[in-house]
Design a protein around this motif. Sequence first.
Motif, PDB file in Angstrom:
ATOM      1  N   LEU A 169      -8.981  31.941 -12.719  1.00 17.39           N
ATOM      2  CA  LEU A 169      -8.941  30.499 -12.520  1.00 17.39           C
ATOM      3  C   LEU A 169     -10.260  29.982 -11.960  1.00 17.39           C
ATOM      4  O   LEU A 169     -10.884  29.106 -12.543  1.00 17.39           O
ATOM      5  CB  LEU A 169      -7.796  30.117 -11.584  1.00 17.39           C
ATOM      6  CG  LEU A 169      -6.372  30.367 -12.103  1.00 17.39           C
ATOM      7  CD1 LEU A 169      -5.352  29.883 -11.078  1.00 17.39           C
ATOM      8  CD2 LEU A 169      -6.141  29.696 -13.445  1.00 17.39           C
ATOM      9  N   ASN A 170     -10.704  30.517 -10.830  1.00 13.73           N
ATOM     10  CA  ASN A 170     -11.930  30.039 -10.204  1.00 13.73           C
ATOM     11  C   ASN A 170     -13.000  31.102 -10.043  1.00 13.73           C
ATOM     12  O   ASN A 170     -14.150  30.764  -9.748  1.00 13.73           O
ATOM     13  CB  ASN A 170     -11.622  29.434  -8.828  1.00 13.73           C
ATOM     14  CG  ASN A 170     -10.825  28.160  -8.914  1.00 13.73           C
ATOM     15  OD1 ASN A 170      -9.694  28.098  -8.461  1.00 13.73           O
ATOM     16  ND2 ASN A 170     -11.388  27.122  -9.524  1.00 13.73           N
ATOM     17  N   ALA A 711      -8.295  31.947  -6.514  1.00 15.90           N
ATOM     18  CA  ALA A 711      -8.291  30.541  -6.898  1.00 15.90           C
ATOM     19  C   ALA A 711      -8.615  29.669  -5.696  1.00 15.90           C
ATOM     20  O   ALA A 711      -8.193  29.952  -4.568  1.00 15.90           O
ATOM     21  CB  ALA A 711      -6.932  30.148  -7.483  1.00 15.90           C
ATOM     22  N   ARG A 723     -10.046  22.769   0.682  1.00 24.73           N
ATOM     23  CA  ARG A 723      -9.778  23.757  -0.358  1.00 24.73           C
ATOM     24  C   ARG A 723     -10.621  24.998  -0.089  1.00 24.73           C
ATOM     25  O   ARG A 723     -11.780  24.901   0.336  1.00 24.73           O
ATOM     26  CB  ARG A 723     -10.119  23.194  -1.743  1.00 24.73           C
ATOM     27  CG  ARG A 723      -9.278  21.996  -2.161  1.00 24.73           C
ATOM     28  CD  ARG A 723      -9.899  21.279  -3.346  1.00 24.73           C
ATOM     29  NE  ARG A 723      -9.953  22.126  -4.522  1.00 24.73           N
ATOM     30  CZ  ARG A 723      -9.021  22.128  -5.482  1.00 24.73           C
ATOM     31  NH1 ARG A 723      -7.969  21.328  -5.389  1.00 24.73           N
ATOM     32  NH2 ARG A 723      -9.132  22.908  -6.543  1.00 24.73           N
ATOM     33  N   SER A 775      -5.218  20.165  -8.287  1.00 23.25           N
ATOM     34  CA  SER A 775      -6.289  19.572  -9.091  1.00 23.25           C
ATOM     35  C   SER A 775      -7.371  20.605  -9.362  1.00 23.25           C
ATOM     36  O   SER A 775      -7.755  21.387  -8.475  1.00 23.25           O
ATOM     37  CB  SER A 775      -6.889  18.373  -8.362  1.00 23.25           C
ATOM     38  OG  SER A 775      -8.024  17.883  -9.049  1.00 23.25           O
ATOM     39  N   SER A 776      -7.881  20.600 -10.586  1.00 23.35           N
ATOM     40  CA  SER A 776      -8.951  21.535 -10.947  1.00 23.35           C
ATOM     41  C   SER A 776     -10.128  20.777 -11.543  1.00 23.35           C
ATOM     42  O   SER A 776     -10.720  21.187 -12.534  1.00 23.35           O
ATOM     43  CB  SER A 776      -8.430  22.583 -11.934  1.00 23.35           C
ATOM     44  OG  SER A 776      -7.760  21.989 -13.033  1.00 23.35           O
ATOM     45  N   GLN A 790      -6.011  19.833 -14.181  1.00 26.79           N
ATOM     46  CA  GLN A 790      -4.893  20.250 -13.345  1.00 26.79           C
ATOM     47  C   GLN A 790      -4.494  21.679 -13.703  1.00 26.79           C
ATOM     48  O   GLN A 790      -4.530  22.085 -14.867  1.00 26.79           O
ATOM     49  CB  GLN A 790      -3.684  19.325 -13.570  1.00 26.79           C
ATOM     50  CG  GLN A 790      -2.628  19.408 -12.501  1.00 26.79           C
ATOM     51  CD  GLN A 790      -2.990  18.627 -11.246  1.00 26.79           C
ATOM     52  OE1 GLN A 790      -2.291  18.673 -10.243  1.00 26.79           O
ATOM     53  NE2 GLN A 790      -4.099  17.880 -11.284  1.00 26.79           N
ATOM     54  N   THR A 791      -4.129  22.437 -12.676  1.00 31.52           N
ATOM     55  CA  THR A 791      -3.593  23.775 -12.857  1.00 31.52           C
ATOM     56  C   THR A 791      -2.155  23.767 -12.355  1.00 31.52           C
ATOM     57  O   THR A 791      -1.902  23.365 -11.216  1.00 31.52           O
ATOM     58  CB  THR A 791      -4.417  24.814 -12.071  1.00 31.52           C
ATOM     59  OG1 THR A 791      -5.765  24.800 -12.552  1.00 31.52           O
ATOM     60  CG2 THR A 791      -3.836  26.205 -12.237  1.00 31.52           C
ATOM     61  N   ASN A 797      -3.610  27.446 -18.877  1.00 35.94           N
ATOM     62  CA  ASN A 797      -4.789  27.265 -18.042  1.00 35.94           C
ATOM     63  C   ASN A 797      -5.737  26.275 -18.707  1.00 35.94           C
ATOM     64  O   ASN A 797      -5.747  26.132 -19.920  1.00 35.94           O
ATOM     65  CB  ASN A 797      -5.484  28.626 -17.865  1.00 35.94           C
ATOM     66  CG  ASN A 797      -6.610  28.559 -16.869  1.00 35.94           C
ATOM     67  OD1 ASN A 797      -6.645  27.671 -16.010  1.00 35.94           O
ATOM     68  ND2 ASN A 797      -7.550  29.489 -16.959  1.00 35.94           N
ATOM     69  N   ARG A 798      -6.527  25.570 -17.871  1.00 36.97           N
ATOM     70  CA  ARG A 798      -7.498  24.586 -18.356  1.00 36.97           C
ATOM     71  C   ARG A 798      -6.791  23.469 -19.123  1.00 36.97           C
ATOM     72  O   ARG A 798      -6.864  23.379 -20.353  1.00 36.97           O
ATOM     73  CB  ARG A 798      -8.601  25.248 -19.192  1.00 36.97           C
ATOM     74  CG  ARG A 798      -9.515  26.121 -18.332  1.00 36.97           C
ATOM     75  CD  ARG A 798     -10.473  26.951 -19.153  1.00 36.97           C
ATOM     76  NE  ARG A 798     -11.428  26.153 -19.895  1.00 36.97           N
ATOM     77  CZ  ARG A 798     -12.568  25.638 -19.414  1.00 36.97           C
ATOM     78  NH1 ARG A 798     -12.848  25.778 -18.118  1.00 36.97           N
ATOM     79  NH2 ARG A 798     -13.394  24.977 -20.182  1.00 36.97           N
TER      80      ARG A 798
END
Length: 993
Positions: A169-170, A711, A723, A775-776, A790-791, A797-798
């Motif tokens: 994810l991150n 993440a 975060r 929120s992403s 958004q995740t 994903n994405r």
Amino acid sequence: MRGKITMFFLVLFCAPLFALAQQEVTGTVIDDLGLPLPGASIVLKGTTNGVTTDFDGKYSIQASEGNVLVFSYIGLKTQEVTVTSNVIDVSMESDISQLDEVVIIGYGSTTKKDATGAVQLLTAEDLNKGAITTADQMITGKSAGVRVVNNGGDPDAGINIRIRGGSSLNANNSPLIVIDGVPLSNQNPAGQANPLTLINPNDIESFSVLKDASSTAIYGSRASNGVIIITTKSGTKGAPQFNFSSNVQVGTLSNQIDIFESAEYVDFIQNTYPESANLLGLNGTIYDTNWQEEIYRTSYTINNNLTARGNLFNKIPVRASFGHSEIAGILKESQLDRYTVSLNIAPEFFDQHLKVTINAKGIATEKDQPDTGAIGSALTANPTLPIYDPQGGIFGGFYQLTDDQGIVGPANPLALLKQRERNEDADRFIGSAEFRYKIHGFEDLTAVINTGIDYSESSINEYFLPSAVGAYTVFDGLPIFNNFSESFRENQIKRDHLLDAYLNYARDFEGAVNRLDIQAGYGYQNFTTQGTTFPTTTENGFRESQQPFKYYNILNLQSYFARANLTLFDSFLLTASVRADASSLFAKDDRWGYFPAAALAWKLDEENFLSDTTWIDQLKLRLGWGLTGQQDITGPVGYFPYTALYDDGDPTVSYMFGDQLITTYRANAFNPNLTWEKTSTYNVGIDFNFFSNMLSGSVDGYIRNTTDLLAEVPQSEGALRNRFVSNVGETESKGFEGALQFRPVQADGFTLEFNANAAFNETYVTDLDNITQFSSGGGIGRGTGVNIGQTAVGERNRTFWLYEQVYDANGKVIEDAFVDKNGDGLISDADRRFIPFEPKWTYGFGTFVQYKNLDLTANLRGQLGGNVYNANLLNRGFALAAIPQTDSGFIDNTLNLFDGSQYDGFPEMPSDTQALSDFYLSDASFLRLDNITLGYNFTPFKDKKLSLRFYGSANNLFVITDYDGLDPENFDGIETSPYARPRTYTLGLNLDF
């Protein structure tokens, strides 16, 4: 320094000439169709003395009667011939079992025929042709499941490479890139956006793409997203060979954002906002300014490369090269000059028991990076205003609206490009030395030590020219140009070190066990980055230097690894590996991760029940499983995320102690419980080759599960940051990919080949621990907090998180009207839906046609599905965008949606709620003709030592798509002010002598 390097390599070019020897045995080598074989190898058995055939298949070598000559060529059976006369002609036969070239894998090599994992080899004939300036362009669209997307037309545009979609994810989702045994850092030198800009494509021999965990797990923590191994060209044991290649490329703007031209804009303003018609033009003169055309130009690229290969003293294969690329980008003032030198030496000692391979590459880049803010300004600037001030003005001749507060409206786009200099230069050295010792008396055991270094020095220097629009301000009523000093400077040094040491035992047996190949060893990698930035401020009017900021980052990885390959009954191939990795990003108790893998392959074509099936040349079933790890979270949280540290506080926030202002320190957020993200992959595949290599390919399916996701998620109240990175949740990926090569015609003087690949991939978030969604990112130009990324658990994903728009009976959008998805009579976040913006399907296909000396290559690629959010439509697609609400005295350009009587868009700025609508979303499916190349090989000259090839090519010829923005190929799924990709035409030549 560069002059000395150039002189050194020029000497190396000449050195192979001294290795020429007298010729005694001559002859011609042909294939089974009677055609001459250029480049066939002839070696005097028991020695390293050898030559290669010329372009007519002819050779000459010194040999004595009774000596044995070994003739070899890829894809043909090796032959040994005893010297009995001075003339030996050889006809070589096809050998289907040898059609698989060597595939470089982690800490070793194999062939495609014997590979147990999902591995693809891309050699020169497979790679893209034409306007190639960076290595990533060579493989775009050529490998199933490998998505390569650059960030636009910048000569040094950043790239996004994803193998099977990525797994995190991150954390970093880019594949590990290894060049001649040296793994590259995920951090580029300062100012360099594309890590593959720093290698000369002309030096590349092949790419090995490792996709599944059974093939990548041997690389451990850095291989969870796949591995791309780049092998550069090496020396030869034959006669000296020289190559000069040159090409010239010109590029034109392939597409523009559809905004008003001058006459259309006048009509729109006069009909829609007549009260603002006095702001059209300057002093009664209406100018015709196409700002997009003013900031773009015809780009050009000139590439020149010189290469020498030889066998020094008939004992040391050597290759040296020098290359220069001059790239003037399609955006004015963008320029990249690249100088490359390379050296490969591979001597052998102690009766060929010790082989030393030395690779050295020097790269110097000089880049002028223009202010890309000019692109957005060109989309907004009034097209009825002049480029240059008729009265001369105060801005170096450029026209710019001002008032007593400073700049009014958009800055002059061309002035932004012409009046700011930003030099981003880098010098880089990548070198490796491998010592491979076959132990005397126990030749089945080999000791290998590989050392490597990746060292770079880079600098950024930015400043404004006199009278620059970008440096103008008004302070306390006084007009000021803040260009008395540089606006930004950075100096950086990167040092990455590598050490691999391992033992390899390989032996062939008779009986049930045919071959055993075992490796075990230790790996060490250390990455350091240090530098200083010199920021400035204009808080007090004039530009002033701030306190320099020094940084030092270090990442250390240490590993133990082992792998065993076993061949049973000539049919079964078994691979098992394990790797233990330690990362300095985690606390001591969580530092080590353990990553096993196993794979089994069954060569069905070796079984008796298929022995009479003559049309099957190769048929292999593969099964694999592996566990890989991820630890690279330096992007969001830096290099010390597990421990409490303090940084310098904001210099604008100080406390008075006595009569002195003191800047405080601030505490950094940290998480002492961080541990490895883990990815488990199951893969099943089949490789096939039918009808004497007429039809070949592979098919793979996989399931990938990632746990302990690293993440960046919301933190509890009272945390040091809102975060931070934690280990949360799981994802699951499923995919399918296939590749096919079809060669229907392989006759004397005529060849016809087709290739195609396709891949399907989707990744779902299955768990986020106690979090439902977060929120992403996904900013759309509406300020802080208005994001659409958004995740969420249960979704791909994405994704974007948007409302479903409501339309009237005529299909016209109803502003701020959305579908009530849950039927509660209210429109709230509960009614928004998740829409993935990544495509599920990607594909590529091409053809190769050769008739005698003429050849044609074409490659297309594309995607099915995916979405792009058109932020230009949001922020420039409403009528009132022409009349700014925060200022007066100017008007802006907008998207051209005027039909002569009314504007076919919203009349006023859409609300922030309307901005969260799928109205702005478009299908991103496309088909792009990536390149088409036509070449001609001229008949060799009389001395038979010269070969000449001319070619012409076109890149990015067309895109078929329903997307109504600039370009549907957008990695992050949001189009704002994109840097257009050019359409490029190339003329080039290759000269071998």
